[in-house]
Motif scaffolding. Sequence first.
Motif, PDB file in Angstrom:
ATOM      1  N   LEU A 157      -7.518  -3.419  -6.501  1.00  0.00           N
ATOM      2  CA  LEU A 157      -7.613  -3.054  -5.084  1.00  0.00           C
ATOM      3  C   LEU A 157      -6.225  -2.705  -4.575  1.00  0.00           C
ATOM      4  O   LEU A 157      -5.224  -3.173  -5.101  1.00  0.00           O
ATOM      5  N   MET A 158      -6.178  -1.859  -3.545  1.00  0.00           N
ATOM      6  CA  MET A 158      -4.904  -1.551  -2.919  1.00  0.00           C
ATOM      7  C   MET A 158      -4.546  -2.735  -2.023  1.00  0.00           C
ATOM      8  O   MET A 158      -5.259  -3.002  -1.052  1.00  0.00           O
ATOM      9  N   TRP A 211      -2.491  -3.214   0.251  1.00  0.00           N
ATOM     10  CA  TRP A 211      -2.137  -2.953   1.654  1.00  0.00           C
ATOM     11  C   TRP A 211      -3.345  -2.531   2.483  1.00  0.00           C
ATOM     12  O   TRP A 211      -3.219  -2.283   3.670  1.00  0.00           O
ATOM     13  N   ARG A 234     -13.635   2.357   1.459  1.00  0.00           N
ATOM     14  CA  ARG A 234     -13.596   3.735   1.981  1.00  0.00           C
ATOM     15  C   ARG A 234     -12.667   4.634   1.168  1.00  0.00           C
ATOM     16  O   ARG A 234     -12.689   5.853   1.335  1.00  0.00           O
ATOM     17  N   PHE A 235     -11.837   4.021   0.302  1.00  0.00           N
ATOM     18  CA  PHE A 235     -10.737   4.764  -0.322  1.00  0.00           C
ATOM     19  C   PHE A 235     -11.190   6.056  -0.997  1.00  0.00           C
ATOM     20  O   PHE A 235     -10.518   7.074  -0.903  1.00  0.00           O
ATOM     21  N   GLY A 236     -12.355   5.997  -1.671  1.00  0.00           N
ATOM     22  CA  GLY A 236     -12.786   7.175  -2.424  1.00  0.00           C
ATOM     23  C   GLY A 236     -13.745   8.082  -1.681  1.00  0.00           C
ATOM     24  O   GLY A 236     -14.287   9.024  -2.264  1.00  0.00           O
ATOM     25  N   ALA A 239     -12.971   9.348   1.586  1.00  0.00           N
ATOM     26  CA  ALA A 239     -12.237   9.759   2.783  1.00  0.00           C
ATOM     27  C   ALA A 239     -12.690  11.124   3.290  1.00  0.00           C
ATOM     28  O   ALA A 239     -12.564  11.422   4.477  1.00  0.00           O
ATOM     29  N   LYS A 240     -13.197  11.948   2.395  1.00  0.00           N
ATOM     30  CA  LYS A 240     -13.506  13.317   2.802  1.00  0.00           C
ATOM     31  C   LYS A 240     -14.864  13.458   3.495  1.00  0.00           C
ATOM     32  O   LYS A 240     -15.163  14.495   4.062  1.00  0.00           O
ATOM     33  N   ARG A 283     -16.608  -0.257  -4.093  1.00  0.00           N
ATOM     34  CA  ARG A 283     -15.800   0.961  -4.032  1.00  0.00           C
ATOM     35  C   ARG A 283     -16.356   2.035  -4.969  1.00  0.00           C
ATOM     36  O   ARG A 283     -16.276   3.228  -4.677  1.00  0.00           O
ATOM     37  N   ARG A 289     -19.660   5.776  -3.625  1.00  0.00           N
ATOM     38  CA  ARG A 289     -19.605   7.208  -3.944  1.00  0.00           C
ATOM     39  C   ARG A 289     -20.917   7.713  -4.528  1.00  0.00           C
ATOM     40  O   ARG A 289     -21.017   8.872  -4.944  1.00  0.00           O
ATOM     41  N   LEU A 295      -3.117   1.235 -10.421  1.00  0.00           N
ATOM     42  CA  LEU A 295      -3.550   1.697  -9.096  1.00  0.00           C
ATOM     43  C   LEU A 295      -3.612   3.223  -9.069  1.00  0.00           C
ATOM     44  O   LEU A 295      -4.498   3.817  -8.451  1.00  0.00           O
ATOM     45  N   LEU A 335     -11.089   8.178  -8.633  1.00  0.00           N
ATOM     46  CA  LEU A 335     -11.760   8.408  -7.356  1.00  0.00           C
ATOM     47  C   LEU A 335     -11.562   9.851  -6.881  1.00  0.00           C
ATOM     48  O   LEU A 335     -11.887  10.192  -5.747  1.00  0.00           O
ATOM     49  N   LEU A 394      -8.778  11.670  -6.341  1.00  0.00           N
ATOM     50  CA  LEU A 394      -7.686  12.040  -5.448  1.00  0.00           C
ATOM     51  C   LEU A 394      -6.815  13.107  -6.103  1.00  0.00           C
ATOM     52  O   LEU A 394      -6.562  13.057  -7.311  1.00  0.00           O
ATOM     53  N   ARG A 401      -1.248   8.296  -0.489  1.00  0.00           N
ATOM     54  CA  ARG A 401      -2.105   7.139  -0.231  1.00  0.00           C
ATOM     55  C   ARG A 401      -1.863   5.982  -1.190  1.00  0.00           C
ATOM     56  O   ARG A 401      -2.312   4.869  -0.935  1.00  0.00           O
ATOM     57  N   PRO A 434       2.688   3.852   0.160  1.00  0.00           N
ATOM     58  CA  PRO A 434       2.551   2.458   0.596  1.00  0.00           C
ATOM     59  C   PRO A 434       3.015   1.444  -0.446  1.00  0.00           C
ATOM     60  O   PRO A 434       3.605   0.424  -0.088  1.00  0.00           O
ATOM     61  N   TRP A 485       0.725  -6.767   4.502  1.00  0.00           N
ATOM     62  CA  TRP A 485      -0.205  -7.044   3.418  1.00  0.00           C
ATOM     63  C   TRP A 485       0.422  -7.786   2.260  1.00  0.00           C
ATOM     64  O   TRP A 485      -0.267  -8.278   1.381  1.00  0.00           O
ATOM     65  N   GLN A 486       1.757  -7.873   2.245  1.00  0.00           N
ATOM     66  CA  GLN A 486       2.411  -8.406   1.048  1.00  0.00           C
ATOM     67  C   GLN A 486       2.030  -9.845   0.769  1.00  0.00           C
ATOM     68  O   GLN A 486       1.919 -10.657   1.664  1.00  0.00           O
TER      69      GLN A 486
END
Lengths: 246, 280
Positions: free
Chosen positions: A82-83, A85, A93-95, A97-98, A140, A144, B167, B174, B176, B184, B188, B265-266
């Motif tokens: 996971l991200m 932040w 929602r990360f994947g 977004a469009k 996640r 999709r 990551l 996904l 990107l 993205r 960050p 978030w750290q």
Amino acid sequence: MLHVERLTRRFPNGVVALDGIDLSVGEGEIVSVLGTSGCGKSTLLRLLMGLDAPSAGRVTVDGVPVTGPVPSVGVIFQEPRLMPWLSVADNVRFGIAKLDRTEREARLAEALELVGLTEFADAYPRELSGGMAQRVAIARALVRRPSILLLDEPFSALDNFTRIALQDHLLRIWAAQRITMVFVTHDIEEALTLGDRVIVMRGSPGRIHREILPGPRPRLRNTLAFHTLKDEVATALNLFEDAGGI
Amino acid sequence: MSVSLTLAGRKEAAAPPRRARRRLPKGWIAPLVILVAWEILARAGVFKPNLMPGPTDVGGELLYLFERGRLFDHMGMTLWRVGGGFLAGVAAATLFGALTGYSRTTRELLDPTIQALKAVPSLAWVPLFILWFGIFEASKVALIAVGVFFPVYLSLMSGIQDVDRKLVEVGEVLGLGRFEIVWRILVPATLPSYLVGLRAGLALGWMFVIAAELMGASKGLGFLMFDGQMTGRPAQIIAALILFAVLGKLTDAALTLAARPLLAWQDSFGTMTERADAAR
């Protein structure tokens, strides 16, 4: 749906991780790929994901050769990845977004509901347990609406209770949506519980050794038939010989 | 009614002692002890007044500068130089750090040269800069920018390289694009080490502004120090020292505060103690 033809992956250092793998996965099928570590099963999955390129042979999804990540294929890794932040909701929602806002939010709500994390939408990854984090990763991928799900030992880092709960959870999702799955694992019970077919791989070079059909569902882990299957798989994996003939 | 009155009265009576019990932040204890000891020793004549005046003399000097309207002139000038040099250094470091961190080719092309330049002690640039930019503001700002550049460049480059490959793979599966992965995921994920670089760069900026102003200036805190040395007024030198400390600390705090929402978030030891402090 998913076809693998004579797939070979030779690394630059000369190691042949995969040697002429042929595999066909039909629609709505769950195929477990089982093997000891180093047998090439993760390499196989990375090729299916489009994160790595084969030395020979090819992978096709619905007849189209895979040359990179495919939008209709969802991926769940061994770690949640996971991200840190982003909140749970933003990670899911990360994947997507469009997509337009209404559609996005509807899918988000549905996916969180499906993994039972609606109340944790605003939490951050550092606040989640390992099982919860992996459920976010599942959401996640599902948000999709993939037609194929590739899972790379997704529950291997979890404790036994959480693992069994998540296996059941995954089967319920499968029963509802009939997503095609390729599930890589080194856990015999897990492979037998989840798979319509269990592909047993052996390493150096990585080849498919046998295919085992565990029979009709549900598969109760405490039956004699299940234990007989486990023994059969263990023999196929060559485990008893490796253990020095105990 | 009488009941509510007594209740209200009680509440008021209970409030003041609670406020009085609020402790002094720990960071203030050491400087206060030093100040008091310093004043006592200065008054007792242990320190020579022409070398080490007491805190009250230094305070008087600050007040004198303030009353003549010179205090904010000097501070403003020094702040302007640090700010200009910092912005220029950060801009260049961000550009080069991003390029060398992201692309292996640019790293192999540029990084060895930049590392070699880093080996030149930054003050050694002074004669060249004066020759190039003259003795006024441009050479000072350039010197500060050089000081700021290296820590920001290094931390950004290594920050980008240290981003978890796993990551980035998530971004790839996904769907990107390259730009989205940068914006993205890489941006960050790199922010924490970038901020460390910015703070180190700012600290160096303050170091170099003194060097720049001691070289020759008619205004600024460094000039105040130089002037104090030439005219034998230690109170003025110490006053400028204190102003440097205050401005350095304030700008660093402002930078950290501005970045805090981006880094909430750290999940590290530092944020753990910070959260514990907040809960206390």
